[in-house]
Design an enzyme around this catalytic site. Sequence first.
Site, PDB file in Angstrom:
ATOM      1  CE  LYS B  76     100.685  15.288  52.410  1.00 27.41           C
ATOM      2  NZ  LYS B  76     100.178  14.045  53.038  1.00 27.41           N
ATOM      3  CB  SER B 151      99.190  12.093  49.951  1.00 29.69           C
ATOM      4  OG  SER B 151      99.157  12.268  51.362  1.00 29.69           O
ATOM      5  CB  SER B 175      99.984   9.992  53.393  1.00 29.45           C
ATOM      6  OG  SER B 175      98.961   9.688  52.481  1.00 29.45           O
TER       7      SER B 175
END
Lengths: 479, 487
Positions: B76, B151, B175
Amino acid sequence: MEFEPVIGLEVHAELQTESKMFCACPVVDSTQAAPNTTVCPVCAGMPGALPVLNQKAVAYGLRVALALECEVNRISIFARKNYFYPDLPKGYQISQYELPLAEHGHLLIQTSEGEERIRIRRVHLEEDTGKLTHVEGGSLLDLNRAGVPLLEIVSEPDLRSVEAARAYGEALRAILRYLEVNSGDMEKGVIRFEANVSVRPKGSRELGTRVEIKNLNSFRALERAVSFEIERQSRILAAGGVIEQETLGWDEARQATYSQRSKEDAHDYRYFPEPDLPPLVIADEWVEQVRAALPELPRQKSSRFMQQYGLSAYDAALLTAEKEVALYFEAAVQALPASVSPKMLVNWLTGDMFALLNQSGGLSGLGRIPPANLAGLVKLVAEDEINAATGKEVLAEMFAGGQSAEEIVQRRGLRQVSDSALIAALVRQVLEECPAEVAAYRSGKETVMNWLFGQVMRRAAGKANPQVVRRELERQLKV
Amino acid sequence: MSKPANEWTALTLTQACAAIHKGEFSPLEFTHACLERIETLEPRLNAFLHIAGEAALAQAAKTDPASPLPLPIAVKDVLTVENMPCTCGSKILEGFVPPYTATAVKRLQEAGAIVIGKTNTDEFAMGSSTENSAYRVTHNPWDLSRVPGGSSGGSAAAVAARLVPAALGTDTGGSIRQPASFCGLTGLKPTYGRVPRYGLVAYGSSLDCAGVLAQSAEDAALVFSLMAGHDPLDATSADVPLPALTLKVEGSLPLRGLRIGVPQEYFISGIQPGVERTVKNAIEQLSHLGAEVQQVSLPHTEYALPVYYIIAPAEASANLARFDGIRYGPREQAESLWEVYIRTRGRRFGAEVERRIMLGTYALSAGYYDAFYGQAQKARTLIRRDFEQVFEQVDLIAAPVAPTTAFPIGAHGDDPLAMYLEDIFTLPANLAGVPGLAFPVGFDENGLPVGLQLMGPHFREDLLLQVAHAYQQTTDWHLKRPPIDNK
């Protein structure tokens, strides 16, 4: 109406640890090192970098806190102080707010009023910022200093004069140096002052409106700025005006304070606990360990000197103001024969030796005369081997060349002549050659004596024992 | 028997590791296969912000096949990797290349892992759909018209589409778990402090956790065990030994003796019926495996959302102050220093980030601190105590991950509050610091994956993984693949 100033000082002292407060970058002399050479992702505030507390900085902070007789908080909290400025890489400074490292201490200072006890409100740890230099067409940022550990020491508003403010600053500086946590090099900015100043009618118990003067980097600036403010505020109050609460700067060139921020523009720093650092837990054993290892501090040393060497308070304070001087004195006194008074050593050290140091750029010059050599010189004078005037000359030569007093006196044949037969002959000679002066003396003009004394000393190339010369002159003139 | 190259990427991470260890194919060959698959599918998914193909191949060629994790992974884009751009999905870090690697990533690299690229994220991890990325919208491999969650949506989409066998995510309020649920994956948010945060670009420092999105509990366990452990660069990382993570299933009642609590507060109006039904079925399956299921109460659950939206933005308002255009990242030119700040930050932060900075700044302001931040901290303590008390009665908690399955792209476009409600079941674990695991337990009526969330006491990731593994040994939801290859 007569006004009385009320002054509180905030002192920011760099803690000279090997590495910075929250990263492994070395602490360097930021006035010397090439810009941005000791910077890493942590102290540059790069994304994802995290602070890790330098335990040495805590230990140094503890030393100071204990030397100021503070209560150490067993749990203290780091906090973020938020504001924007280019020299603040993270956009917040890691500091302490609620629950500082230590609280409720005091410092004893000496002023012309006598001894005063100044309370310390708090002692807390924080990180230094970088340094911004404005140049033509832009500003240059140096982050070498960013993240260097600082100790903020905040006094209560207990200081009542410029003299007291200076004495407090100096006493604190001496302690920091004795504790070996700060070099005390004011010109390098390792100690900075902020003064809170208000005035009130003498005898009043209420506090007046205070101003804060920031960034005072020398004792001189501290004194000047505080006395400027006392005068300014007294004048305003005397004229029936009111003092604005504001933050001031000190303009060195104009020797005047100027307004930086009014109360309305005061920053809201939005302090909150630093989530990247767990609470700082200080075990009792650690506190006791640091306490046990504290060195003798200036005031303790000073009273010991008075007791042990029979010195006056004035002399003891003079000797202990700087750690190096105190150590030097003690080393020299060890080498002094018991028959010679330490007071005499003090006079030579704080008189002629200090004068030489002042001319040559400060205390670093102490090493040019080993303490035992200074004791050797004092011994020669005390035992009338040389006179005081010769002593001064010898000291200057010792300072320049590194030889001992004995060597210089020997080599240059400066040993004093105390032989009364020899001196009597010289006196007789001078009196014979100067009948007019002798007559003048005998007719009551006694000051001629000094002139005759000078003549004898000149004949003796300065080496005659002045007391013997004087005695012999008086004896022969009376005949 | 060896599989053909185009089927390698269908393997779970554990299977692919075993195949490489046996010499069926090399790390380089496997990396090639992943890159080919990325080339084919990425245009439909937008899972990545940066694909480091060349670097990954160079690294794969050097990787020791005998190392514990000789495989490509995706990371990420809020975790730093040396010499790879790190934007955090924000224009304010456009072009920023960090000179250091996050500890979590570094540990995996030392175990053989090859970082194949950086995945899309809501800007600074603020969002629940990955739509707040300043660069692109990621599509859910199960239905390209829908969000992958967020996210960590890029990582979830990449693993769900089998572009990589596993990916790293971060979880501040859900997330990792919510996108894992939306994409049919097993996603682990470890205990706060279990995986180092060094190199994780901070959003809410007291809540942020790095974790993993993978295809099974076994896969997640392997990656997690390699990342976890104390880091001298992170003062909040825990020095707690990691229990052995050898997941075993014994007998027909492998969960016998395990007490599972189901919090009544997690079954509220607003939860989609398909989600509720699927979650309840899964809990029943756990009891079939021998677990003793009982209802429990976490009475302060309703405060989790407001507490989170004070604490996280408050921390974010300070954490994001460093993005000022002075030392790195792009700088908008202006006449005065203040204009530089205002333009750089004003133009380059997205609306949601601005909103949270404003919220946080307000909550910390003089005169409001006690009423907002101070109260929120107290309520956070109550939420943490809820968990401590429940864990005196049960071994772990089972609950839904999110009230919905993946929603259509744009569905919450103008309603931040509706978006915030997506995290209502995941926020409490972050506030309490306890570990949470999401894993697939079925589908709703639209064929979209539904996840179950397990939460356990601090540092008991092993328990969560063990239970999910037992479940996965008797079901095959985690092996279902999205229809993306059908086109």
